[in-house]
Design a protein around this motif. Structure first.
Motif, PDB file in Angstrom:
ATOM      1  N   GLU A  85      -8.253   3.136  11.066  1.00  0.00           N
ATOM      2  CA  GLU A  85      -7.095   3.638  10.322  1.00  0.00           C
ATOM      3  C   GLU A  85      -7.245   5.143  10.154  1.00  0.00           C
ATOM      4  OE1 GLU A  85      -6.504   1.645   6.605  1.00  0.00           O
ATOM      5  OE2 GLU A  85      -5.359   0.032   7.542  1.00  0.00           O
ATOM      6  N   ILE A  86      -6.126   5.829  10.035  1.00  0.00           N
ATOM      7  CA  ILE A  86      -6.198   7.256   9.750  1.00  0.00           C
ATOM      8  C   ILE A  86      -5.588   7.495   8.364  1.00  0.00           C
ATOM      9  CG2 ILE A  86      -6.185   7.947  12.182  1.00  0.00           C
ATOM     10  CD1 ILE A  86      -3.220   8.585  11.887  1.00  0.00           C
ATOM     11  N   THR A  87      -5.830   8.675   7.787  1.00  0.00           N
ATOM     12  CA  THR A  87      -5.315   8.926   6.445  1.00  0.00           C
ATOM     13  C   THR A  87      -3.837   9.311   6.513  1.00  0.00           C
ATOM     14  OG1 THR A  87      -5.783  11.282   6.535  1.00  0.00           O
ATOM     15  CG2 THR A  87      -7.569   9.852   5.739  1.00  0.00           C
ATOM     16  N   GLN A  88      -3.216   9.274   5.356  1.00  0.00           N
ATOM     17  CA  GLN A  88      -1.806   9.652   5.255  1.00  0.00           C
ATOM     18  C   GLN A  88      -1.603  11.099   5.734  1.00  0.00           C
ATOM     19  OE1 GLN A  88      -0.220  10.325   1.258  1.00  0.00           O
ATOM     20  NE2 GLN A  88       1.271   8.693   1.634  1.00  0.00           N
ATOM     21  N   LEU A 109      10.614   7.614   6.435  1.00  0.00           N
ATOM     22  CA  LEU A 109      10.040   6.480   7.142  1.00  0.00           C
ATOM     23  C   LEU A 109       8.621   6.188   6.709  1.00  0.00           C
ATOM     24  CD1 LEU A 109      11.695   7.781  10.236  1.00  0.00           C
ATOM     25  CD2 LEU A 109      11.952   5.383   9.552  1.00  0.00           C
ATOM     26  N   GLU A 119       4.622  12.009   1.564  1.00  0.00           N
ATOM     27  CA  GLU A 119       4.306  10.602   1.845  1.00  0.00           C
ATOM     28  C   GLU A 119       4.979  10.048   3.091  1.00  0.00           C
ATOM     29  OE1 GLU A 119       5.946   9.145  -1.995  1.00  0.00           O
ATOM     30  OE2 GLU A 119       4.001   8.124  -2.092  1.00  0.00           O
ATOM     31  N   PHE A 120       6.148  10.599   3.416  1.00  0.00           N
ATOM     32  CA  PHE A 120       6.980   9.981   4.449  1.00  0.00           C
ATOM     33  C   PHE A 120       7.195  10.891   5.652  1.00  0.00           C
ATOM     34  CE2 PHE A 120       8.507   7.982   0.468  1.00  0.00           C
ATOM     35  CZ  PHE A 120       8.318   6.648   0.796  1.00  0.00           C
ATOM     36  N   PHE A 121       7.436  10.248   6.801  1.00  0.00           N
ATOM     37  CA  PHE A 121       8.019  10.961   7.935  1.00  0.00           C
ATOM     38  C   PHE A 121       9.500  11.120   7.615  1.00  0.00           C
ATOM     39  CE2 PHE A 121       4.360   8.803   9.649  1.00  0.00           C
ATOM     40  CZ  PHE A 121       3.840   9.695  10.571  1.00  0.00           C
ATOM     41  N   GLU A 122      10.103  12.185   8.150  1.00  0.00           N
ATOM     42  CA  GLU A 122      11.532  12.377   7.909  1.00  0.00           C
ATOM     43  C   GLU A 122      12.265  12.566   9.223  1.00  0.00           C
ATOM     44  OE1 GLU A 122      12.575  14.674   3.826  1.00  0.00           O
ATOM     45  OE2 GLU A 122      11.506  15.829   5.343  1.00  0.00           O
ATOM     46  N   ALA A 149      -1.878  11.249   9.399  1.00  0.00           N
ATOM     47  CA  ALA A 149      -0.711  10.608  10.004  1.00  0.00           C
ATOM     48  C   ALA A 149       0.476  11.558  10.055  1.00  0.00           C
ATOM     49  CB  ALA A 149      -0.343   9.344   9.232  1.00  0.00           C
ATOM     50  N   ARG A 203       0.827  -1.212   0.000  1.00  0.00           N
ATOM     51  CA  ARG A 203       0.000   0.000   0.000  1.00  0.00           C
ATOM     52  C   ARG A 203       0.862   1.263   0.000  1.00  0.00           C
ATOM     53  NH1 ARG A 203      -5.079  -0.709   4.079  1.00  0.00           N
ATOM     54  NH2 ARG A 203      -4.793   1.535   4.231  1.00  0.00           N
ATOM     55  N   LYS A 204       0.255   2.393  -0.329  1.00  0.00           N
ATOM     56  CA  LYS A 204       1.000   3.661  -0.353  1.00  0.00           C
ATOM     57  C   LYS A 204       1.572   3.963   1.031  1.00  0.00           C
ATOM     58  CE  LYS A 204      -1.031   6.135  -4.185  1.00  0.00           C
ATOM     59  NZ  LYS A 204      -2.210   6.928  -4.552  1.00  0.00           N
ATOM     60  N   PRO A 205       2.751   4.609   1.090  1.00  0.00           N
ATOM     61  CA  PRO A 205       3.409   4.834   2.376  1.00  0.00           C
ATOM     62  C   PRO A 205       2.504   5.525   3.392  1.00  0.00           C
ATOM     63  CG  PRO A 205       4.796   5.604   0.571  1.00  0.00           C
ATOM     64  CD  PRO A 205       3.505   5.180  -0.030  1.00  0.00           C
ATOM     65  N   ASN A 206       2.591   5.067   4.626  1.00  0.00           N
ATOM     66  CA  ASN A 206       1.885   5.683   5.751  1.00  0.00           C
ATOM     67  C   ASN A 206       0.378   5.814   5.545  1.00  0.00           C
ATOM     68  OD1 ASN A 206       4.218   6.181   7.498  1.00  0.00           O
ATOM     69  ND2 ASN A 206       4.884   7.519   5.828  1.00  0.00           N
ATOM     70  N   THR A 207      -0.210   4.836   4.870  1.00  0.00           N
ATOM     71  CA  THR A 207      -1.668   4.827   4.731  1.00  0.00           C
ATOM     72  C   THR A 207      -2.295   3.715   5.558  1.00  0.00           C
ATOM     73  OG1 THR A 207      -1.544   3.418   2.782  1.00  0.00           O
ATOM     74  CG2 THR A 207      -1.685   5.789   2.385  1.00  0.00           C
ATOM     75  N   GLN A 208      -1.492   2.774   6.072  1.00  0.00           N
ATOM     76  CA  GLN A 208      -2.087   1.781   6.965  1.00  0.00           C
ATOM     77  C   GLN A 208      -1.461   1.931   8.352  1.00  0.00           C
ATOM     78  OE1 GLN A 208      -1.576  -1.825   4.686  1.00  0.00           O
ATOM     79  NE2 GLN A 208       0.218  -2.471   5.840  1.00  0.00           N
ATOM     80  N   VAL A 209      -1.851   3.015   8.967  1.00  0.00           N
ATOM     81  CA  VAL A 209      -1.331   3.358  10.285  1.00  0.00           C
ATOM     82  C   VAL A 209      -2.488   3.875  11.127  1.00  0.00           C
ATOM     83  CG1 VAL A 209       0.998   3.954   9.520  1.00  0.00           C
ATOM     84  CG2 VAL A 209      -0.772   5.701   9.480  1.00  0.00           C
ATOM     85  N   TYR A 215       5.602   3.742   7.976  1.00  0.00           N
ATOM     86  CA  TYR A 215       5.212   2.897   9.113  1.00  0.00           C
ATOM     87  C   TYR A 215       4.118   1.888   8.784  1.00  0.00           C
ATOM     88  CZ  TYR A 215       8.121   5.899  11.989  1.00  0.00           C
ATOM     89  OH  TYR A 215       9.189   6.553  12.526  1.00  0.00           O
TER      90      TYR A 215
END
Lengths: 481, 96
Positions: B70-73, A144, B86-89, B76, A34-40, A146
């Motif tokens: 679940e929460i959205t990107q 990162l 998209e990412f944490f840094e 998050a 899945r796309k990054p940080n979408t299943q958190v 997750y």
């Protein structure tokens, strides 16, 4: 160099991602790709005030594996925090089972060059997976994702009782087969559902002490595990033979040239400062829970393999091949309800049916031919109405997807063997007349030529001549002349 | 138990803390007091007592294997001090 002077000692740590729908301690999804940080969710991201809660299914899956590996199941299960400073888990610690692994001891039976050996397990414990770090996407930063953080894992740890790369290869093959068989993981190494670290050392043959060990990581296929171990053993022996010292290291496998390289030296053991996790309630497993799970599990490959030999009279090789995959094994059993020609069933499954699924790149589970249809084909062979190769090459393709009646289809396609003596005699006579030289040679004693004559009869009859009758008729006529 | 500079440095490293040279004596003194307090507890004979792994009374609190919460990107990443779309840094954690 004399490699037999040394004995390699290998222990493997295998991480298996459990195929639960949700994570180990929270209800966000457990999926790959899945796309990054979408299943958190807030628990995975370690937001203040959140509390982990144990996934029931993960416990069941871990117990299943314990049963499949002949382990003792621990009744009281607690979790500990393994503290380390790395951003792949936002909490700053991993929740793992430290003092009370869910499964203790046990073994897995492997077969190396036809000899069986038990690989003893130290433990199997439950823990959560970490997130993914990406170091090369943004300059100066680590990115990162997750999505994987909190995914349920079991870690299967062997005793240092593996003594060759081949044993390690067979052990991993068996683990992958087992987790798929009991449906707790897809066992896919490329996607990281199954990961392996190898601890390798050597010692003089006959010694019982353990040498300095090296841990090899980043092994993303069973073949690479084997190659990495082979390389390490040779490297270590060369070091010792040239008077050098093996240093304790963590090494990584380089798949481009099948070698390993050091990624860090171990100055001191990691200090993870484990302590019981006060947020997670311990759980207790009683015998009736274990018994219920045991009852729900399919017969396991090792047991089936021996049933196939003793009860169905199959060869060790055929039994082993059938038990490579659960669906193949159970297809065999299903077909025995309709046919008692067990050897023919095995031949058909391991020959043409395996070839069919391999060509289509599908799992055996997806095969549309019903066991009763296969039994119908085998009955035609048993009755001498069709031979194996015609059945496999002509009849099977015609009915594999529609399960049409094999007898009627064979008739329709004009595949039924001719067992009529007159017809066969005519073909035999034709062949004998056409090959006077060969007939002479045969009569002078070159009896092997019979195969050639049978082949010719087969050719002119378009495969329909019953081969047994053809051979006997040929022998009769040739010996009379 | 003797607390020395080496031990403090090791603990500081594990927690990624920097302790200045002039803070050292105070930290050593504090830690010695804390450890001394705990050492008093060790005088009690606990050989017949099972280690306490959990303070509460609850056992077997399970969750069904279902996906929700679940929460959205976007949600998050919202509170992260550093992030991309998209990412944490975080500052680079390995040297290339």
């Amino acid at each position: 160099m004399d490699y037999s002077k040394y004995e390699p000692v290998i222990g493997l740590e295998v991480h298996v991602q459990l195929q639960t729908k949700s994570k180990l301690f929270s209800s966000d999804a457990n999926q790959f790709g899945r796309k990054p940080n979408t299943q958190v969710n807030a628990i995975t991201l370690a937001h203040p005030g959140t509390l982990p809660k144990m996934n029931k299914k993960a416990v069941e899956y871990a117990v299943k594996m314990g049963i499949a590996c002949n382990c003792r199941i621990e009744s009281l299960n607690c979790f500990a925090r393994k503290n380390y400073f790395y951003p792949d888990l936002p909490k700053g610690y991993q929740i793992s089972q430290h003092t009370t692994p869910i499964c203790v001891g046990g073994y897995i039976t492997i077969s190396v060059n036809g000899n069986e050996k038990q690989i003893h397990l130290n433990r199997i414990h439950l823990e959560e997976d970490a997130g993914k770090s990406i170091h090369d996407a943004v300059d100066g930063f680590t990115c990162l994702d997750y999505n994987r953080a909190g995914t349920p894992l079991i870690e299967i740890v062997t005793e240092p009782c593996i003594h060759s790369a081949e044993e390690a290869f067979q052990y991993l093959t068996e683990i992958r087969k087992l987790v798929r068989w009991i449906e707790i993981s897809d066992g896919n190494m490329e996607e990281g559902s199954l990961r392996c670290d190898a601890n390798i050392s050597i010692r003089p043959t006959g010694s019982s002490e353990l040498g300095t060990k090296v841990e090899v990581k980043n092994l993303n296929s069973i073949r690479n595990v084997k190659k990495a171990i082979e390389y390490e053993i040779e490297r270590m022996i060369n070091l010792v033979e040239s008077g050098q010292i093996i240093t304790q290291q963590t090494r990584s496998f380089d798949a481009t040239n099948d070698t390993t390289f050091a990624i860090r030296e171990k100055e001191e053991a990691n200090d993870y400062r484990y302590f019981p996790d006060p947020d997670l309630v311990p759980f207790f497993i009683n015998q009736s829970y274990i018994d219920d799970i045991k009852k729900s599990m399919p017969a396991l490959p090792h047991a089936l393999k021996s049933t196939f030999q003793t009860h169905y009279g199959l060869s060790a090789y055929d039994a082993h091949q059938l038990c490579e995959d659960k669906h193949t094994a159970f297809y065999f059993i299903a077909t025995t309800n309709y046919s008692h020609n067990y050897k023919a069933i095995a031949n058909f499954i391991l020959g043409p049916l395996k070839q069919h699924v391999n060509e289509l790149g599908i799992d055996f589970e997806k095969i549309s031919l019903l066991p009763q249809t296969l039994a119908g084909i085998i009955a035609l062979i048993d009755d001498g109405k069709i031979n194996f190769s015609t059945a496999a090459n002509k009849l099977l393709p015609a009915i594999i997807n529609n399960n049409d009646n094999p007898a009627i289809t064979a008739e329709k396609l004009n595949l039924i063997q001719v067992s009529n003596e007159d017809a066969i005699s005519t073909w035999v006579q034709q062949v004998i007349n056409a090959m006077p030289d060969k007939v002479n040679e045969y009569k002078k004693g070159k009896k092997g030529l019979i195969g050639l004559f049978v082949g010719e009869v087969k050719k002119i009859s378009k495969g329909k001549a019953d081969p047994k009758l053809t051979t006997s008729t040929l022998e009769k006529i040739l010996n009379e002349q | 138990m003797e607390v020395n500079k080496n031990l403090v440095e090791k603990l500081a490293h594990l927690s990624r803390l920097t302790i200045a040279e002039n803070e050292m004596p105070e930290v050593i003194n504090d830690l010695e007091n804390m450890i001394g307090f705990v050492e008093q507890l060790q005088a009690i004979d606990t050989s017949d007592v099972q280690p306490l792994m959990y303070v509460g009374q609850a056992m077997n609190v399970f969750r069904e294997d279902e996906v929700n919460d679940e929460i959205t990107q976007q949600q998050a990443l919202k509170n992260a001090p550093l992030h991309t779309d998209e990412f944490f840094e975080v500052p680079t954690v390995i040297k290339k």
